[in-house]
Design a protein around this motif. Structure first.
Motif: not given
Ligand SMILES: [Zn+2]
Length: 418
Positions: A115, A119-120, A273, A307
């Motif tokens: 997505h 952080d991805h 996520d 996470h």
């Molecule tokens: Zn994330």
């Protein structure tokens, strides 16, 4: 006869040596038939590099968060791993080159972006490093600068308009500039990930290994479309957007890509996520985990959702997946939440042992989950799942993340796949 016996002994010795992994030594190379799943710790978000049993390679996410981010810009913050001399994307690329050192020309056959969060995939904010054609090098666009990527799968191609337009999003705009340039150079193909399919990520190996070590990647969910298990059929979890106010549209995490890898008896689940614990008063469709749990069933290893943030890993998911091994892709002080660990270890949800490995716990996170710390199998380091040829057993290896030596710090298992 004696020569024969000697030869047999020698063959056995070489075979065992190839499979053996000694503590304190660098990780031995991937072997045909093996399935290696590397959860790379850069301290900057998710990056999972997978070498499938016949050699096809898959990168899932390549995070690089904003260096001035409120989520980590604190004194006790863990910096980029192994160090700040390079950005996360370059460290990921170098890790992959290291893992593929047995190949003459390392390449990523498939890259999947679960997505569109920093952080991805990597944010261009506060990054000055640029490609020759002008886009910012961060996360996946930086990985692509160092290693050829043959196919990219994401949730937005080609219009990037669900549930709302990304026209004003600098991160997606930069990523699309990268895609356009790569496509113009005929380097990459891009496809939208489609739930329900099992033929979107397949072997690209043309040799006999393809039949000998066959695997399956099951596309479980994306954009609220969820596989039913009946052929390619999917069900829509989210309501029609016309029935919602824009402020109530599904959020980015809910739209994450989820998939399963099946190899012999071994099963691995990765859900980006997605969330499953409802906020007070939220509609039932905000729980993405439960409908996915219903079609997955037991797995051996799970990459923990979101996470390990408080809204993830609901009881229905754990009850159905019953993972023996859980990997927490932690990078912020809220990862993982104490409630989440409480559920993960609950024998009321499922019986039996379970081992939890975190790739990067911040000091604040350790304080919040102090009572669980002694039970965790690891608190930092790359976590490698090494599945034996055929898929019947697997080990978990923890690699040092303070340098690029691939040094094995701990070995767990063998575990039996179920
Ligand atoms: Zn994330």
């Amino acid at each position: 006869m004696r020569t024969c016996l000697l030869f047999l002994c020698l063959a056995l010795w070489i075979g065992t040596k190839a499979l053996a992994q000694e503590l304190g030594k660098p990780l031995s190379d991937w072997q045909p038939g093996g399935l290696d799943i590397h959860h790379i710790n850069t301290g900057q978000g998710n990056a999972t590099f997978i070498i499938l049993p016949e050699g096809t390679t898959l990168l899932v996410d390549a995070g690089a968060i904003n260096s001035n981010d409120w989520r980590t810009n604190k004194p006790r913050n863990i910096p980029t791993k192994p160090n700040n001399s390079r950005q996360a994307g370059e460290w990921i690329a170098r890790y992959i080159q290291n893992a593929l050192r047995f190949q003459r020309t390392p390449a990523i056959d498939y890259a999947l972006i679960t997505h569109f969060h920093d952080d991805h995939m990597g944010t261009p904010l506060n990054v000055t490093k640029r490609s020759a054609s002008g886009y910012v090098l961060t996360g996946i666009t930086e990985v692509g600068e160092y290693i050829p990527i043959r196919k990219i799968l994401d949730r937005g191609w080609p219009d990037y308009a669900y549930p709302r337009s990304f026209a004003n999003d600098s991160m997606v705009a930069n990523y699309r500039q990268f895609l356009n340039w790569q496509i113009k150079q005929k380097r990459v193909n891009v496809e939208r990930f489609q739930a329900g399919r099992t033929d979107q990520i397949i072997s690209i190996n043309q040799t006999a290994l393809r039949q000998k070590y066959s695997f399956q990647i099951i596309n479980l969910a994306v954009n609220g479309q969820i596989r039913t298990g009946n052929g390619r059929q999917t069900q829509s979890l989210f309501p029609d957007l016309t029935s919602l106010k824009p402020a109530d549209y599904p959020n980015e995490n809910m739209c994450s890509i989820a998939f399963q890898i099946r190899y012999g008896q071994f099963d691995y689940f990765s859900g980006g996520d997605i969330q499953g614990v409802l906020q007070f008063g939220a509609p039932a469709w905000h729980d993405v985990e439960t409908p996915i749990a219903n079609v997955v069933g037991p797995v051996d290893v799970q990459l923990v959702d979101h996470h390990g943030y408080a809204d993830s890993q609901n009881g229905a998911l754990l009850k159905s997946l019953r993972p023996r091994v859980l990997v927490v892709p932690a990078w912020a002080s809220s990862h993982p939440a104490p409630d989440v660990l409480e559920r993960i270890y609950s024998e009321q949800l499922y019986k039996g042992e379970r081992d939890v490995f975190a790739i990067n716990l911040l000091e604040d996170a350790k304080k919040a989950i102090s009572s669980f710390l002694p039970g965790l199998k690891s608190q930092s380091g790359h976590v490698v799942i090494r599945v034996a040829p055929g898929g019947a057993t697997y080990r978990v290896l923890i690699l040092s993340d303070s340098d690029e030596s691939f040094t094995v710090k701990a070995i767990y298992g063998p575990y039996q796949s179920e």
